[in-house]
Structure formats: structure tokens, C-alpha cells
Design an enzyme around this catalytic site. Sequence first.
Site, mmCIF file in Angstrom:
data_model
loop_
_atom_site.group_PDB
_atom_site.id
_atom_site.type_symbol
_atom_site.label_atom_id
_atom_site.label_comp_id
_atom_site.label_asym_id
_atom_site.label_seq_id
_atom_site.Cartn_x
_atom_site.Cartn_y
_atom_site.Cartn_z
ATOM 1 N N GLU A 193 0.845 -1.200 0.000
ATOM 2 C CA GLU A 193 0.000 0.000 0.000
ATOM 3 C C GLU A 193 0.875 1.242 0.000
ATOM 4 O O GLU A 193 1.758 1.402 0.842
ATOM 5 C CB GLU A 193 -0.944 0.053 1.204
ATOM 6 C CG GLU A 193 -1.824 1.303 1.154
ATOM 7 C CD GLU A 193 -2.838 1.423 2.278
ATOM 8 O OE1 GLU A 193 -3.634 2.388 2.230
ATOM 9 O OE2 GLU A 193 -2.834 0.579 3.204
ATOM 10 N N ASP B 122 -3.546 12.147 -2.795
ATOM 11 C CA ASP B 122 -3.775 13.586 -2.966
ATOM 12 C C ASP B 122 -4.172 13.848 -4.414
ATOM 13 O O ASP B 122 -3.418 13.533 -5.332
ATOM 14 C CB ASP B 122 -2.495 14.351 -2.625
ATOM 15 C CG ASP B 122 -2.718 15.851 -2.507
ATOM 16 O OD1 ASP B 122 -3.644 16.376 -3.168
ATOM 17 O OD2 ASP B 122 -1.961 16.500 -1.763
#
Length: 241
Positions: free
Chosen positions: A71, A146
Site C-alpha cells: 500500500e 492527494d
Amino acid sequence: MTESNETPNTPEAGDESKHRRIKSFVMRAGRMTEGQQKGLEQGTPLFVLPLADAPVDYDQVFGRSAPRSLEIGFGMGHSLLEMAAAAPDQDFIGVEVHRPGVGALLNGVLTQGLTNLRVYDCDAIEVLNRCIADNSLDRLMLFFPDPWHKARHHKRRIVQASFAELVRSKLKVGGILHMATDWEPYAEYMLEVMNVAPGYRNLAEDGKCVPRPAERPITKFERRGERLGHGVWDLKFEKLA
């Protein structure tokens, strides 16, 4: 939730910055709780891996051969901890540069006694390039990166054609790239990138997004968003031969 690093590159930084890779993150300072500090102090020697100069033998690191997921940008680590605890027969690698987040995850690893999770506290692209062998990952997860909303910042988005190519090289045949975002324009952007990326198959029946997979834990942030009527979009792409 994805990555972080030094001061972002700007034209004012001088000619040298023009030759650096544009980062998809900015390093931000954060206060450390007692638990996070404990996690860093006690967990770093046990679970944080250094950047290597050659692909790492993770079978040796974990002491076994098992399905392996990575991840990028695990934030405070809640989802990664839950996934690792729920799948003790699998191994997990997390990458995050936000120190409080790394500390929180390590504190959770220590508290829960997990042995199937390791951490890198540095740039995820460097980790992929330097540490991960080709054709070795069963899954790569990128949850709520983001989105860099402003058009002039789109070049900082981690999901680019080059990223898709790099991830494909690290996934096994049949391996999965799983992404999630709570901003629909970013989901559309990721689809645009991935639908033209060679060597992938979109697992959505309609060629767009998949229903939320059961293996992705729901975060407190996501539950709050659902109460407010906000959506979340999951994208899953399989590496072809």
C-alpha cells in the site's frame, strides 16, 4: 494520504531542480502523540525496512512465501492494520513518509502483535524502483491519494502513465492495482490514464468503477463522507500477461 517528501520542486529552486523527478507529495510536520512516538522508537528496528540498492528477498524478510500486497500512502495506518490482521496468511508492505502516521501504524503492529507487515518511511517511487522485484506483487493499493485539485498541480498527481507502467512491471501476471478516491474528477482522471495504459484489464463490468470491494476497510473519514452524501470510487485493474 499518499506519500510526502522535501520541499516541492519549483522554477525558483534553481536549475538543479529541473532535473529532479516531480514529487506527488510535500513533507508536512506533525505533532507526535505518546503512542506514535512509542511506535517509532520500538517498532522501527523491528518493522521499518531501509531503501535497498537491489530487489529485496521478502520471503527472507517475512520468513515465508505468501501472497504479498503493498500500500502506497497508508496515512495513519488504520486500513492497513485491519487488512493485515484479517489476513494473517498474507504479507503486507506499507509505504508512508508522514512520521505520525508511521508511528501510529507501528504502535498498532506492536499492540496487535502482527508479524505480517513491514514498512518503508520514504518515497514510494524509490521503493518500487529500488526494492521491489519485477513480477513479485500480488496487489498494489493506492487509497485516497492527494488529487492535487488545481490544474497547474496535476503534474504532481501520482497516477500518471509512467506510474502505471512502473506498477505493471512489479505486479505478477493477474496481480491487481486497486485505487480509491473520494473526488469524482480524480476518479475520471485515473480512468483516463489507466484505460490507455498497456497491459491492464479494467475489472469493472461497465469499464468504469467497481463496487467497494469487501477487502478494503471503510475508514472513519469515509463513513463521515457517506453520512454527508459524499461518494467514493474504487478502480481495479488486473495485469495481463
